[in-house]
Every structure is written in C-alpha cells, then in structure tokens.
Design an enzyme around this catalytic site. Sequence first.
Site, short mmCIF file in Angstrom:
data_model
loop_
_atom_site.label_atom_id
_atom_site.label_comp_id
_atom_site.label_asym_id
_atom_site.label_seq_id
_atom_site.Cartn_x
_atom_site.Cartn_y
_atom_site.Cartn_z
N LEU A 1 0.47 -1.59 0.16
CA LEU A 1 0.08 -0.53 -0.59
C LEU A 1 0.44 1.00 0.19
O LEU A 1 0.26 2.29 0.30
CB LEU A 1 -1.29 -0.18 1.15
CG LEU A 1 -2.07 -1.48 0.94
CD1 LEU A 1 -2.97 -1.18 2.65
CD2 LEU A 1 -3.28 -0.92 0.08
N ASP B 1 3.29 4.87 -8.06
CA ASP B 1 2.66 5.77 -6.16
C ASP B 1 3.00 6.69 -5.45
O ASP B 1 2.09 7.11 -5.12
CB ASP B 1 3.90 4.80 -5.35
CG ASP B 1 4.12 2.11 -5.98
OD1 ASP B 1 3.13 2.70 -6.17
OD2 ASP B 1 5.05 1.98 -5.66
C1 GLA Z 1 5.14 -1.30 -7.28
C2 GLA Z 1 6.39 0.00 -6.90
C3 GLA Z 1 5.42 0.58 -8.30
C4 GLA Z 1 4.51 -0.43 -9.69
C5 GLA Z 1 4.40 -1.32 -8.71
C6 GLA Z 1 3.75 -2.64 -9.91
O1 GLA Z 1 4.41 -0.55 -5.59
O2 GLA Z 1 6.80 0.78 -6.27
O3 GLA Z 1 6.08 1.49 -9.00
O4 GLA Z 1 5.95 -0.65 -10.28
O5 GLA Z 1 4.93 -1.98 -8.14
O6 GLA Z 1 2.94 -2.16 -10.22
#
Ligand code: GLA
Length: 390
Positions: free
Chosen positions: A133, A180
């Site tokens: 998360l 994120d």
């Molecule tokens: C992690 C990474 C993101 C993305 C997700 C997969 O959360 O931090 O940048 O690549 O995995 O979607």
Amino acid sequence: MSATAARALFESAFGRPSEALFSAPGRANLIGEHTDYNDGYVLPFAIPSRTFAAVGVRPDERIRVTSTFSPEPVEVALSELADLFPSEGTPRVPEWAAYPLGVAWALRERFPDAVTPGLDIAFASEVPVGAGLSSSAAIEGAAASAMNALWALGADATTLALAGRRAENEAVGAPTGIMDQMAVMHGHPDAATFLDCRTLEVAAIPVGFVDADLELLVIDTRTTHAHSTGGYRERRASCELGAAEMGVPALRDLTVADLARAEERFDDVTFRRVRHIVTENQRVLDTVATLRSAGPTAIGDLLVASHVSMRDDFEISTIELDTAVESALAAGALGARMTGGGFGGAAVALVRVADAEAVEAAVRATFAERGFREPNVFAIWPADGAHRDA
Ligand code: GLA
C-alpha cells in the site's frame, strides 16, 4: 491518531513544539500493474491511511528526521546528503531515513538556487508497512510537501512526485516506477487517478463506489517474499528486453494486435511477460471507459482478468494472494485482484457493502483452513492526496 503522534514525537525528540503539519496517504491500485515503468497506464487511488510529518525550521543547515517506528533521530548536514547515497551499495543511513533524506537530496538537486534552511521532521504513519500500500510513497509525499512549503519551492504535485521517485530509485535503490508517488500526490476523494506514465498526464476518474453501494476490501496476506525486490528487477529487465527486441521505446507502444508477432519472436517466458503488460494496459483503458459508461459494478471481470494475467503470465502472485482472490470471488465479490508489486502483500476485492462481512468471513475461514497467516482485512475508499494539515 498519527497527527497527534507526529507532533508529540517532534516535541519529545527535538524539545520544542513543531511549526507545521503535513500528510500524505498510502495508495491502492485499482488496475494497471507493472505498467508504469513500461510507459503505460495505471489507475491507482490514494487511501484513507496517512503518514504525518510534524516539522520545524532550524537556524542552521542541518536536517534531522525521526519516526515512531525508529525514534533515534538521524542527523546530517544538507550539503552532505549526496554522500549518504553511493551509486553502488546500500545507503549510509537506516533504510527508512533514506526515503525522507533522499527526497531532501532530490529536491535540492532539482532546485539548486532555492534557499533551504535546516529542518527537523518527525514522522508517524498509519499506512501498513509491507502490505503493498506504498507506505514508502506516503513518507516521500509527506516529506516532499513539507519541504516544498518550508523551502518555498513552489513545485507542483507532479514535480514533487518525481522527486519522490528519484529518492526511491537513487537513494533507497529500489527500481520502481512513478505510479505510487503520483497516486499519493494527486489523490481525490471518490476518484481514482488515471495516469499516463509516459506523459504524466493525470485525470481524476470518479469511481462511484458510494452511490453504487460498493466498497473495496483490502485483504493483506501479511506475507512478503524474500525475492520480491529481485523478482521486480527481473520483470523490469524482461520488459525492457521485450521492448528493445520489438523495436519500440517501451512496451506501451505495442497493442494487443502486435502480440502474434511477439509470440513468434520470443521464448515462452518473455512472451508471457510482454503479453501481461500489453493486455494490462488495454484493461486500464477498458476500466476507465467502463467506469464512465456503466459504473463500478461493471468492472469486476476486468479486475479478475488482471489477476489471472499476473498469476499466469507475469508470475508475481502467491498462493496466499490467489486464495484471497478466489475465496472473495466465491463469496460474492464482483471482482478481485492482487495489488502492488506482487510476491506477497495485499489483494483488493470489490464487494457490495451488504456482502462485505460475508466475504471477509469466507476469506478468513479459507485462510484458517489452509493454515495461512491470519489476514488483515479492511475497507478502503479513494481519499485526498498529500496536503498541509496545519
Ligand atoms: C510497486 C512500484 C510501482 C509499480 C508497482 C507495480 O508498487 O513501486 O512503481 O511498478 O509495484 O504496478
């Protein structure tokens, strides 16, 4: 409450009251997994759990950070930040501190002419760590928002998100994409953030969960696999190889119609990695179109197809995540999928509010039957992005 905890920690660690309070949320991804570093599309949203940063300016050019999960403050001169993060090897500070100090370094690099007085910052977070998360993007977002204000940088949300990613990539050393940080900086209540990871264009897409009597349950399996960072790196390398071999800048530039050509060219594993990204990008576009035309009750099958693609083609799911998805669907969830980087962490299940308890009970019962760790199950909904609280 974490706002109070951040202020109390500031006072006890630094012996004076804080001057301002900032916070940033964690994020969940509705759909679009591993597409971000392929220049593709994602549809994440900011969640209600937040990380708070109580801050105060210092009369010198030093920065001190402390947090409730590691209260021993870490102190460094702003001019020496770069030395903490060698391009090879691990950061020369406790890992959690590399996030906020990495953001300070990235922002000073981005705004070399800004006057940046020293800062004391105390963090307190309610975002679960290791659940997929983005507790790390939450701390980056809170730090970036605080520095933007106290250093009067005038940076917009996307610039702050980019500083967060630079911290993560170059200070912490995790090869992640931009999803994120953008989700955390651009969050809106009741809307997901539709992001084109190539242009960084964002659009808030209303999800309409409330009007449709739906909610999204997080099923945190509370498992993280040791190979998650290696696995992530390896998937990223396969995607880059796939794009280079197909003669395109990124897998974003392929469509479903190109897959037949890709299948002839690649070994089975590389082909399936490529197919996940190409079909997942299309599913993000389809989800946005479906939310707009038919509303959230109609997106369940897309969520399930995304999970199946991650399980079978990208191979980043786990037995616990598959079980969470299958048992939620069997108990009446409209759709479910693992969320985040994979190799552990959480799944999300879209459920009618009236069915939420039954779905939770069914997932818990199946986990107990199979001898898995007890999952942490809770509802989330799209919430506000990073902001100043006081
Ligand atoms: C992690 C990474 C993101 C993305 C997700 C997969 O959360 O931090 O940048 O690549 O995995 O979607």
